[in-house]
Write a protein that holds these residues in place. Structure first.
Motif, PDB file in Angstrom:
ATOM      1  N   GLY A  71       0.715  -1.130   0.129  1.00 46.04           N
ATOM      2  CA  GLY A  71      -0.006  -0.287   0.218  1.00 46.04           C
ATOM      3  C   GLY A  71       0.782   1.072   0.050  1.00 46.04           C
ATOM      4  O   GLY A  71       2.005   1.105   0.479  1.00 46.04           O
ATOM      5  N   GLY A  80      -2.664   1.321   6.701  1.00 45.83           N
ATOM      6  CA  GLY A  80      -3.185   0.253   5.668  1.00 45.83           C
ATOM      7  C   GLY A  80      -3.231  -1.404   6.193  1.00 45.83           C
ATOM      8  O   GLY A  80      -2.408  -1.575   6.979  1.00 45.83           O
ATOM      9  N   LYS A  81      -4.234  -1.777   5.765  1.00 45.03           N
ATOM     10  CA  LYS A  81      -4.200  -3.544   6.443  1.00 45.03           C
ATOM     11  C   LYS A  81      -3.313  -4.263   5.256  1.00 45.03           C
ATOM     12  O   LYS A  81      -2.946  -4.047   4.145  1.00 45.03           O
ATOM     13  N   GLN A  87      -3.567  -2.635   1.401  1.00 44.43           N
ATOM     14  CA  GLN A  87      -4.571  -1.300   1.500  1.00 44.43           C
ATOM     15  C   GLN A  87      -3.464  -0.178   1.551  1.00 44.43           C
ATOM     16  O   GLN A  87      -2.482  -0.277   2.216  1.00 44.43           O
TER      17      GLN A  87
END
Length: 430
Positions: free
Chosen positions: A14, A83-84, A68
């Motif tokens: 991400g 972000g994941k 993410q």
């Protein structure tokens, strides 16, 4: 489950979130200071070895994996949310390569082994970070760093202590059934085994080990003929090679010595290190009359070889073979030949220092127009969005520090010329 041992796909971590520009607007608080928060970090791409998985089919079906992005910073010094991460599970025995450069990135040999291959971009700083005694109300902020993108090639190499190799119909699958609880398909035609089959064996001394029945080889396999490299990559993992020979001489030539030399040559042509593996010659089908004659001829040529005479079908000398395998495994070094220490594996390049040589390219486009390009220029361009006056001043200082303005002067840029930096155009005011 369909067995798939090669897959190619793309991963991307991400992007970092942008920093925020904001100021305090509270009742009864005059001239509130900057309070823009930092952006969140982008998600990582993480690989985890899972002994419950047996193929790379999932990776072959899904070609793109994206973590993410980090979230933008907010007012009141609020940090953007990270972000994941994305977690990709692969079978134990998987090796990951950079598909573009061929570099090995990871080699998973243990269950739950974990490796981050693409780091998420760092979040940009908000304007609260840039306040100082000279500039108490900065409108400076940073964009988040971009994530990393890698084209990955994955190969699954079976992890077994012992690998059965030999010509098609040498009796490898029948032998595996005789020494383990595995039930591979057996038949009287070549290439019965198309995928590696694993079994667990135990000798009379209670020593256990895994055995792999690998697809039959033919002449030219090291060049990709037949099952070729689809098979040969798996033998690289085995600590011991059991070369199974049909002593009845039913395949290729009736000369069992020539049959042995044929397979031996294919192994060494593929990987010279295979010559260093412990080898046990398994003279199979000794319950057949022709085998009794061929074994005498074979032993005359290979007096110094470790030869065990067996019959997988009649289960003759199976215990002797298992004891020999168990004894040989005890003498194999703890660190197998194929392994590379973690600090020697060339991972994805993460530069932790700045080079003295800057990547700056200045081109004269003619008619008073210039362009500035280069990797270092792009980093500044991406990191410092020119959406505020303060950021424009900061951008100028960073480009100047790279030496781009000195190059422009040397090449004869004049006041009023247009300088193009990627998709942005600025007027040269020197």
């Amino acid at each position: 489950m369909k067995f798939v041992d090669v897959a190619q796909f793309n991963i991307k971590s991400g992007n970092g979130g942008d920093g925020a520009v904001s100021f305090r607007h509270e009742l009864y608080v005059a001239n509130g200071g900057p309070n823009g928060g930092d952006g969140g970090k982008g998600g990582d791409v993480i690989f985890v070895a899972d002994e419950g998985k047996s193929s790379l089919l999932d990776l072959k079906l899904q070609r793109f994996y994206t973590a993410q992005d980090g979230f933008k910073g907010d007012i009141k010094n609020m940090h953007g949310k990270n972000g994941k991460d994305i977690v990709i599970k692969v079978p134990v025995g998987t090796v990951l390569f950079d598909a573009d450069s061929g570099e090995m990135l990871a080699d998973f040999t243990k269950n739950d082994e974990e490796k981050v291959l693409a780091l998420g971009g760092k979040g940009g700083r908000g304007n609260a970070r840039f306040a100082n005694s000279r500039n108490k109300a900065p409108t400076i902020f940073e964009a988040g760093d971009p994530g990393q993108e890698i084209n990955i090639k994955a190969e699954l190499k079976v992890l077994a202590d012992v690998g059965f190799v030999g010509l098609p119909n040498a009796g490898k699958s029948t032998l595996l059934r005789a020494i383990s609880n595995s039930k591979p398909q057996v038949a009287d035609y070549p290439f019965t085994t198309l995928n590696p089959q694993l079994g667990v064996s135990r000798d009379k001394q209670g020593r256990t080990f895994t055995v792999a029945d690998l697809p039959g080889l033919i002449e030219g396999a090291s060049l990709g003929k037949g099952l070729g490299h689809e098979f040969l990559r798996h033998i690289e993992r085995c600590k011991i090679i059991c070369h199974v020979i049909d002593m009845s001489g039913n395949y290729a030539t009736e000369d069992v010595v020539a049959n042995y030399n044929l397979i031996r040559k294919e192994l060494l042509d593929y990987n010279l290190n295979l010559d260093k593996r412990v080898e046990i010659i398994v003279a199979n089908k000794m319950d057949i009359e022709e085998a009794q004659i061929n074994i005498l001829y074979f032993k005359e040529h290979f007096k110094d070889k470790n030869i065990i005479e067996v019959s997988g079908l009649s289960k003759i000398n199976i215990d002797q073979l298992l004891l020999e395998i168990g004894s040989q495994l005890e003498n194999v070094k703890d660190e197998p030949l194929w392994l590379i220490k973690g600090d020697e594996i060339p991972g994805f390049k993460l530069y932790t220092f700045e080079s003295d040589i800057k990547d700056v390219i200045v081109r004269n486009l003619g008619n008073g127009r210039w362009s500035i390009e280069g990797e270092d220029v792009y980093k500044v361009y991406q990191k410092t969005p020119i959406s505020t006056h303060d950021n424009l001043l900061l951008f100028n200082e960073k480009i100047k520090a790279l030496g781009a303005y000195d190059i422009l002067r040397e090449k004869g840029a004049q006041r009023g010329d247009i300088v193009k930096i990627f998709d942005m155009e600025l007027e040269w005011m020197d």
